[in-house]
Write a protein that holds these residues in place. Structure first.
Motif: not given
Length: 278
Positions: A160-175
């Motif tokens: 199966t699969a999940v469809i998350p909305t816009n994720v943010f948090g530690p270890h993100d790509n801050y480019s």
């Protein structure tokens, strides 16, 4: 239960690792293995097979993908299509070959049709083409849903699969160029403050988005892995009433007050500025 997490060093992978290990979200008797790109090149069928045979997982959380922001997508739609199709096909086939009981893959809200009606639900994924800016990535992610249905129809697998909305948090790509909305805003604000310059945010600021904190998403992933029995994908998001405009998101980043999860993310970025992906 032996859970293999692909993309284990990314934003969501690190959040799941935190919930499992630091919050003791893992159940007794479960074994968790977090893979990074150093462990195997998942675009290679041989390397994917080898790592699955080595660990013999019973369950898989599939997060690994080629990802990027708007500008990278605009320039490299073919790469996003080919690389993600290879990764997804290799992971699901390797899972099938070693007898994995359940796979939970991660999709993206960009898979939904560009022209659609609201509210959006899971039945609308294939109702029309995605936005042309990132069609390669979006179609590759959509095909995971097709993949899952085919494995269920032919082999009876609960993939199966999940469809998350816009994720943010530690270890993100801050480019600023290749990151997503919140981490990009955090980095731009950080630089503007450091250099004493005004903060300039692209666009009108009026479009609305839904955001979810990575640790909240990680807890939901564990629920889907253990409790969600369907092959049909499931949206993981906040309610529509919790949508915020880009301007509101920018204002919240600037203030970072009374919004604990975002404040933690800002603090993590400042504390880890030298090593954060940017």
């Amino acid at each position: 239960m032996r859970v293999l997490v692909t993309g284990g060093s990314g934003l969501v992978g690190m959040a799941i690792q935190h919930v499992v290990k630091e919050e003791r979200g893992g159940y007794e008797g479960e074994e968790w293995i977090f893979l990074s790109s150093k462990d195997a090149n998942l675009m290679s069928m041989k390397e994917t097979r080898d790592v699955f045979r080595k660990h013999q997982p019973t369950h898989v959380i599939h997060l690994a993908a080629m990802v990027g922001g708007l500008f990278k997508n605009l320039k490299c739609n073919l790469d996003f299509w080919r690389n993600n199709i290879h990764i997804n096909d290799n992971v699901l086939q390797a899972a099938h070959e070693v007898g994995v009981v359940k796979v939970v893959s991660c999709l993206s809200t960009c898979i939904f049709p560009d022209k659609t009606t609201y509210p959006i639900n899971e039945t609308m994924i294939h109702n029309g083409p995605p936005h042309e800016s990132n069609f390669g990535y979006a179609y590759a992610k959509r095909m995971l849903d097709v993949h899952n249905r085919a494995y269920f129809e032919q082999h009876g697998h609960c993939y199966t699969a999940v469809i998350p909305t816009n994720v943010f948090g530690p270890h993100d790509n801050y480019s600023i160029e290749d990151g997503h909305v919140v981490p990009g805003l955090i980095h731009k604000t950080y630089i503007a403050k450091k250099e004493g310059k005004p903060l300039v945010v692209w666009g009108s600021g009026t479009p609305k988005r839904q955001f979810i904190y990575s640790l909240d998403l990680a807890r939901l992933f564990l629920w889907v892995l253990r409790e969600y029995p369907e092959v049909d994908p499931i949206i993981l998001s906040v309610g529509e009433e919790d949508e915020v405009s880009i301007k509101e998101a920018a204002d919240t980043v600037v203030q970072a007050l009374d919004f604990k999860a975002l404040k933690e993310t800002c603090e993590w970025f400042v504390a880890n500025y030298d090593t954060a992906r940017k």
